[in-house]
Scaffold this motif. Structure first.
Motif, mmCIF file in Angstrom:
data_model
loop_
_atom_site.group_PDB
_atom_site.id
_atom_site.type_symbol
_atom_site.label_atom_id
_atom_site.label_comp_id
_atom_site.label_asym_id
_atom_site.label_seq_id
_atom_site.Cartn_x
_atom_site.Cartn_y
_atom_site.Cartn_z
ATOM 1 N N CYS A 126 52.917 -49.030 56.203
ATOM 2 C CA CYS A 126 54.022 -49.439 55.062
ATOM 3 C C CYS A 126 54.639 -48.031 54.409
ATOM 4 O O CYS A 126 54.272 -47.728 53.256
ATOM 5 N N PRO A 127 55.552 -47.252 55.101
ATOM 6 C CA PRO A 127 55.813 -46.027 54.638
ATOM 7 C C PRO A 127 56.659 -46.219 53.247
ATOM 8 O O PRO A 127 57.781 -45.783 53.638
ATOM 9 N N GLU A 128 56.406 -46.442 52.398
ATOM 10 C CA GLU A 128 56.845 -46.337 51.211
ATOM 11 C C GLU A 128 56.602 -45.258 50.321
ATOM 12 O O GLU A 128 55.610 -44.864 50.457
ATOM 13 N N GLU A 129 57.668 -44.449 49.600
ATOM 14 C CA GLU A 129 57.380 -43.285 49.291
ATOM 15 C C GLU A 129 57.109 -43.086 47.751
ATOM 16 O O GLU A 129 56.697 -42.073 47.280
ATOM 17 N N LYS A 130 57.420 -44.339 46.970
ATOM 18 C CA LYS A 130 57.082 -44.173 45.669
ATOM 19 C C LYS A 130 56.655 -45.500 45.176
ATOM 20 O O LYS A 130 57.048 -46.586 45.464
ATOM 21 N N ALA A 131 55.553 -45.575 44.476
ATOM 22 C CA ALA A 131 54.811 -46.656 43.686
ATOM 23 C C ALA A 131 55.770 -46.886 42.395
ATOM 24 O O ALA A 131 56.466 -45.972 41.823
ATOM 25 N N PRO A 132 55.770 -48.200 41.897
ATOM 26 C CA PRO A 132 54.944 -49.358 42.501
ATOM 27 C C PRO A 132 55.672 -49.973 43.808
ATOM 28 O O PRO A 132 56.648 -50.097 43.851
ATOM 29 N N TYR A 133 54.680 -50.316 44.763
ATOM 30 C CA TYR A 133 55.428 -51.171 45.960
ATOM 31 C C TYR A 133 54.275 -52.415 46.060
ATOM 32 O O TYR A 133 53.096 -52.203 46.076
ATOM 33 N N ILE A 134 54.904 -53.234 46.823
ATOM 34 C CA ILE A 134 53.762 -54.268 47.414
ATOM 35 C C ILE A 134 54.418 -54.396 48.857
ATOM 36 O O ILE A 134 55.332 -54.568 49.277
ATOM 37 N N SER A 135 52.998 -54.412 49.707
ATOM 38 C CA SER A 135 53.235 -54.623 51.113
ATOM 39 C C SER A 135 52.245 -56.065 51.523
ATOM 40 O O SER A 135 51.240 -56.108 51.050
ATOM 41 N N ILE A 136 52.945 -56.698 52.262
ATOM 42 C CA ILE A 136 52.347 -58.012 52.788
ATOM 43 C C ILE A 136 52.049 -57.886 54.118
ATOM 44 O O ILE A 136 53.242 -57.649 55.121
#
Length: 334
Positions: free
Chosen positions: A84-94
């Motif tokens: 789940c290549p997200e660069e910045k928090a916060p984030y949610i991956s399901i």
């Protein structure tokens, strides 16, 4: 009704959680936080909201998934970035069955956007499981390894039982051979002891003979011991004339069948000897040797006494030392 946060966030290792999710057929909801303002808003305002609409969303999450709270700088979060290549928090991956169902990025700032994104990740129709996904392949590999390990354990147990049975059978089969081996070793030890005694006798007799020669040079020859004269008797075929020099110096003779064992001769001698009744050994004169206990199981013929012989009794309580060679008189053998 408010849902407790502890019921949603499970602080367990990711590897164990992945296994639990696969076993329960649930999704994995990774909530990655940087402890910032937006992260706290998602956690405290959205996930704790008691409004009816949000409550149904939270119930859906609790029923269909396992939620994991991760720190942004944690190793688990670093692993998650590979999927789940997200660069910045916060984030949610399901994630479910190795497939990413949805990513909720940090750009979502309202509750309605947050609720819509969660609902979109859980459609009423569940997509079929792809057998080529990492999770499916992992589960298949685990099942195969478990089966192989079970087969190996069963084979090892079978081989161990077979080995124990072979060892038991070998021990039982070797019992007579073992007894024979121990008997042979005992006979060898007895023969070694007898040989050592014979050598000691030869050494001691040599010392005594030298002392007697010195005495004869000074005092003259010692008088011959008093003995009982007996006339010679003819010996029939198959018989052996045995002459014994007793401990008190007297002589005793008797005829025995050549097949008599030396032990039988000892029994007769014990009944008829007139010297002190002390334990004794038999000493053969020619050749000079001390007869052992094993010799008494042999017959007179087997011992080479068929034509008669003279045996000297030596005191066993005094170490079984032989007679004084200087005192030996050849006439005793007559």
């Amino acid at each position: 009704m408010t849902i407790q946060l502890s019921r949603l966030f499970r602080f367990s290792p990711v590897s164990k959680t992945i296994t639990a999710a696969a076993e329960q057929d649930k999704s994995l909801v990774f909530f990655v936080t940087d402890e910032g303002e937006l992260s706290n808003k998602w956690e405290n305002d959205y996930l704790k909201n008691h409004e009816a609409c949000m409550f149904r969303i939270l119930r859906l999450l609790e029923k269909s998934s396992i939620i994991i709270r991760l720190e942004e700088e944690s190793p688990e979060a670093a692993v998650l970035c590979a999927f789940c290549p997200e660069e910045k928090a916060p984030y949610i991956s399901i994630v479910k069955n190795g497939e990413v169902l949805a990513n909720i990025p940090h750009t979502i700032s309202t509750q309605s956007q947050f609720t819509a994104a969660i609902r979109a990740a859980f459609p009423s129709a569940t997509p079929p499981v792809n057998p080529n996904t990492p999770a499916a392949l992992f589960a298949e590999r685990k099942a195969r390894l478990d089966a192989q390990q079970g087969a190996r354990n069963a084979q090892e147990q079978k081989e161990r039982l077979e080995r124990l049975a072979r060892d038991k059978a070998r021990r039982e089969a070797e019992t007579p051979a073992r007894k024979k081996y121990l008997a042979e070793q005992k006979k060898l030890r007895e023969d070694e002891i007898a040989e050592k005694r014979r050598i000691l006798m030869l050494v001691e007799n040599d010392k005594i003979e030298r002392r007697e020669r010195e005495k004869r040079k000074v005092h003259g020859p010692a008088p011959a011991p008093v003995r009982e004269k007996e006339g010679k008797k003819p010996v029939a075929s198959g018989e052996t004339l045995m002459t014994f020099r007793l401990l008190n110096g007297t002589m005793l003779k008797n005829t025995f069948p050549s097949e008599s064992k030396l032990a039988d001769v000892r029994k007769w001698l014990d009944k008829n000897r007139g010297d002190p009744q002390v334990p004794y050994n038999f000493q053969q004169i020619a050749p000079l040797m001390l007869l052992s206990a094993s010799d008494e199981d042999l017959s007179l013929a087997e011992l080479g006494f068929s034509h008669g012989t003279t045996l000297v009794l030596t005191n066993k309580t005094q170490g079984g030392m032989p007679i004084n060679v200087g005192e030996w008189n050849p006439e005793w053998a007559e």
